[in-house]
Design a protein around this motif. Structure first.
Motif, PDB file in Angstrom:
ATOM      1  N   ILE A  92      -7.653  -3.597  -1.129  1.00 18.04           N
ATOM      2  CA  ILE A  92      -8.590  -3.007  -2.079  1.00 18.04           C
ATOM      3  C   ILE A  92      -8.509  -1.495  -1.936  1.00 18.04           C
ATOM      4  CG2 ILE A  92     -11.017  -2.812  -2.753  1.00 18.04           C
ATOM      5  CD1 ILE A  92     -11.426  -5.655  -1.691  1.00 18.04           C
ATOM      6  N   TYR A  93      -8.461  -0.799  -3.076  1.00 17.18           N
ATOM      7  CA  TYR A  93      -8.225   0.648  -3.101  1.00 17.18           C
ATOM      8  C   TYR A  93      -9.327   1.348  -3.879  1.00 17.18           C
ATOM      9  CZ  TYR A  93      -3.545  -0.647  -1.552  1.00 17.18           C
ATOM     10  OH  TYR A  93      -2.487  -1.161  -0.842  1.00 17.18           O
ATOM     11  N   LYS A  94      -9.545   2.605  -3.501  1.00 10.83           N
ATOM     12  CA  LYS A  94     -10.615   3.396  -4.094  1.00 10.83           C
ATOM     13  C   LYS A  94     -10.124   4.823  -4.298  1.00 10.83           C
ATOM     14  CE  LYS A  94     -15.301   5.005  -2.828  1.00 10.83           C
ATOM     15  NZ  LYS A  94     -16.326   4.944  -1.740  1.00 10.83           N
TER      16      LYS A  94
ATOM     17  N   ASP B 100      -3.041   4.345   4.771  1.00 16.78           N
ATOM     18  CA  ASP B 100      -3.354   4.746   3.402  1.00 16.78           C
ATOM     19  C   ASP B 100      -4.831   5.092   3.307  1.00 16.78           C
ATOM     20  OD1 ASP B 100      -3.697   5.038   0.686  1.00 16.78           O
ATOM     21  OD2 ASP B 100      -2.541   3.274   0.145  1.00 16.78           O
ATOM     22  N   PRO B 101      -5.163   6.365   3.110  1.00 18.00           N
ATOM     23  CA  PRO B 101      -6.579   6.732   3.006  1.00 18.00           C
ATOM     24  C   PRO B 101      -7.268   6.150   1.774  1.00 18.00           C
ATOM     25  CG  PRO B 101      -5.156   8.604   2.467  1.00 18.00           C
ATOM     26  CD  PRO B 101      -4.272   7.534   3.023  1.00 18.00           C
ATOM     27  N   ALA B 102      -6.500   5.736   0.766  1.00 14.22           N
ATOM     28  CA  ALA B 102      -7.105   5.170  -0.444  1.00 14.22           C
ATOM     29  C   ALA B 102      -7.441   3.695  -0.287  1.00 14.22           C
ATOM     30  CB  ALA B 102      -6.166   5.352  -1.639  1.00 14.22           C
ATOM     31  N   ARG B 103      -6.858   3.045   0.722  1.00 14.38           N
ATOM     32  CA  ARG B 103      -7.115   1.619   0.924  1.00 14.38           C
ATOM     33  C   ARG B 103      -8.334   1.453   1.824  1.00 14.38           C
ATOM     34  NH1 ARG B 103      -2.532   0.158   3.292  1.00 14.38           N
ATOM     35  NH2 ARG B 103      -3.532   0.000   5.316  1.00 14.38           N
ATOM     36  N   VAL B 104      -9.280   0.633   1.389  1.00 13.27           N
ATOM     37  CA  VAL B 104     -10.534   0.495   2.129  1.00 13.27           C
ATOM     38  C   VAL B 104     -10.577  -0.809   2.923  1.00 13.27           C
ATOM     39  CG1 VAL B 104     -11.786   1.910   0.466  1.00 13.27           C
ATOM     40  CG2 VAL B 104     -11.739  -0.579   0.173  1.00 13.27           C
ATOM     41  N   THR B 105      -9.465  -1.556   2.943  1.00 13.85           N
ATOM     42  CA  THR B 105      -9.376  -2.803   3.693  1.00 13.85           C
ATOM     43  C   THR B 105      -8.085  -2.802   4.495  1.00 13.85           C
ATOM     44  OG1 THR B 105      -8.157  -3.951   1.938  1.00 13.85           O
ATOM     45  CG2 THR B 105     -10.566  -4.030   1.844  1.00 13.85           C
ATOM     46  N   LYS B 106      -7.882  -3.869   5.238  1.00 12.00           N
ATOM     47  CA  LYS B 106      -6.574  -4.090   5.823  1.00 12.00           C
ATOM     48  C   LYS B 106      -5.558  -4.341   4.708  1.00 12.00           C
ATOM     49  CE  LYS B 106      -7.892  -6.078  10.302  1.00 12.00           C
ATOM     50  NZ  LYS B 106      -7.757  -7.279  11.193  1.00 12.00           N
ATOM     51  N   PHE B 107      -4.281  -4.320   5.077  1.00 13.30           N
ATOM     52  CA  PHE B 107      -3.206  -4.658   4.151  1.00 13.30           C
ATOM     53  C   PHE B 107      -2.763  -6.071   4.510  1.00 13.30           C
ATOM     54  CE2 PHE B 107       0.974  -3.070   2.137  1.00 13.30           C
ATOM     55  CZ  PHE B 107       0.468  -3.243   0.870  1.00 13.30           C
ATOM     56  N   PHE B 108      -3.144  -7.044   3.689  1.00 11.36           N
ATOM     57  CA  PHE B 108      -2.982  -8.457   4.025  1.00 11.36           C
ATOM     58  C   PHE B 108      -1.623  -8.963   3.557  1.00 11.36           C
ATOM     59  CE2 PHE B 108      -7.509  -7.639   3.568  1.00 11.36           C
ATOM     60  CZ  PHE B 108      -8.001  -8.145   4.771  1.00 11.36           C
ATOM     61  N   SER B 109      -0.791  -9.366   4.505  1.00 11.35           N
ATOM     62  CA  SER B 109       0.568  -9.786   4.174  1.00 11.35           C
ATOM     63  C   SER B 109       0.706 -11.296   4.005  1.00 11.35           C
ATOM     64  CB  SER B 109       1.546  -9.302   5.251  1.00 11.35           C
ATOM     65  OG  SER B 109       1.132  -9.725   6.542  1.00 11.35           O
ATOM     66  N   GLU B 110      -0.357 -12.048   4.222  1.00  9.19           N
ATOM     67  CA  GLU B 110      -0.286 -13.498   4.034  1.00  9.19           C
ATOM     68  C   GLU B 110      -0.468 -13.850   2.560  1.00  9.19           C
ATOM     69  OE1 GLU B 110      -4.338 -15.363   5.315  1.00  9.19           O
ATOM     70  OE2 GLU B 110      -4.028 -13.542   6.527  1.00  9.19           O
TER      71      GLU B 110
END
Length: 394
Positions: free
Chosen positions: A315-317, A350-360
């Protein structure tokens, strides 16, 4: 590009390929002349071939799909990307368990460029669609849940391809046949589309962009052993480069001027992030800013951006001229490149991403609370467990 005998014969008959000039032994050879300039693009040159091909091949179709009543107040939309036709189709049951009112396929809906061999007929793409249509899990899902679709590179016809792809018209014909595209989509180049659903006060506009058919070539990074591992493209500030093409840009402005209470804007590639050098709007900063500005200038409404492509999700902001914009990236449905979310997160800060980066494996949900004017974005894993969630009001 390799043409089949049918293609060569068809083009020659149309006067688009010159026949060899033969001289008799007792006649002087004809003098060479300069070639006649041809103003047609490669995909236009191939059009007679495709007209003949339509009569000889079976066009795959996804199967029956219920229509969504224009009066339906939407409260739940699901979406996903990166679905391989040869991989397990278990995610359809997971998405069905969420009971969405609408499902959006937002790109790489099949992988038809696997084993691509420059065949102008895009036979591997046609076979990919046919295989996807045969899966009972997919057929059962499609028979129950209304669907809309746009494409990305692997169902467009070639990895990372854009507007210079010679076979784009045939790729479009296959796409429109498979998904049963609307008359509006079929009437123009590209596959961009838009619908407005729901009564006044609860109108949802879904805008599906086409980031392939018109996109300019990307600026490649020179190879180096020290090159960063996050992609092979450089940002290109050229003013003559485009992501959407002027016709689609004009269409988008007209769509955003229509009355709506919430707009769901779909881009097959990511919009907000600039943290990588893979494909995305980050490749063309001028066009990215134009998109954010165009979205900012929309008629009054809520807004959420959906994207895919990355084989990972988050999720990005971003803030643009006083407005907070949100983007939910969901990828992939059944072609995960790993399941170590912490490693993926660390690999791409990534400062714009507000969550983990989910690779599953994952899919996305958009839930709408009309009374509170509240939208909840949720990422779900392959057992429908919640990976991440974000709520905002508009």
């Amino acid at each position: 590009m390799r043409l089949s005998l049918l293609a060569a014969t068809t083009l020659a008959a149309a006067g688009l390929l010159a026949a060899p000039i033969m001289a008799h032994d007792d006649e002087p050879a004809p003098a060479r002349t300069a070639p006649v300039p041809v103003s047609l693009t490669p995909d236009q040159l191939l059009q007679p071939y495709y007209e003949a091909l339509r009569q000889q091949v079976e066009m795959p179709v996804a199967g029956p799909n219920p229509s969504l009543s224009p009066a339906t107040p939407l409260t739940r939309i699901a979406f996903g990307s990166c679905n391989h036709q040869s991989a397990p189709q278990h995610m359809w049951a997971q998405i069905a368990s969420a009971n969405p009112q609408l499902f959006l396929m937002i790109g790489d809906n099949v992988y038809g460029d696997n084993g691509w061999d420059a065949d102008a007929g895009l036979e591997s793409l046609r076979r990919a669609y046919a295989l996807q249509a045969s899966h009972p899990e997919f057929k059962a899902f499609r028979a129950k849940y209304p669907m809309m679709a746009t494409w990305d590179d692997h169902d467009y016809g070639l990895n990372d391809a854009g507007g210079s792809f010679p076979m784009r018209r045939w790729g479009e014909a296959l796409f429109e046949s498979f998904w049963g595209s609307s008359d509006a989509v079929r009437s123009r180049p590209g596959v961009y589309d838009s619908t407005i659903t729901g009564p006044e006060g609860k109108r949802v506009q879904v805008i599906l962009l086409d980031t392939r058919y018109f996109r300019s070539d990307l600026k490649r990074m020179a190879w180096s052993k020290d090159r960063p591992p996050l992609g092979g493209y450089l940002p290109d500030d050229s003013l003559d480069k485009t992501m959407l093409g002027e016709a689609q840009w004009a269409w988008l402005e007209q769509e955003l001027a229509k009355p709506a209470d919430l707009r769901v804007v779909v881009s097959s590639t990511q919009v907000i992030t600039t943290a990588h050098q893979f494909e995305g709007w980050t490749n063309m900063p001028v066009e990215r800013n134009r998109l954010l500005e165009t979205l900012k200038n929309r008629a009054a409404s809520g807004l959420v951006i959906l994207s895919g492509d990355r084989h990972a999700a988050g999720i990005y902001k971003a803030a643009h001229k006083g407005e907070t914009m949100w983007e939910l990236t969901s990828s992939s449905l059944n072609l995960s490149f790993g399941s170590d979310n912490d490693r993926s997160t660390a690999r791409e800060p990534d400062p714009a991403r507000v969550t983990k980066f989910f690779s599953e494996e994952n899919y996305g949900l958009v839930d709408i609370d009309w009374k509170a004017k509240r939208l909840t974005m949720t990422l779900k894993g392959n057992t429908s467990a919640t990976l991440a969630s974000q709520t905002f009001t508009w």
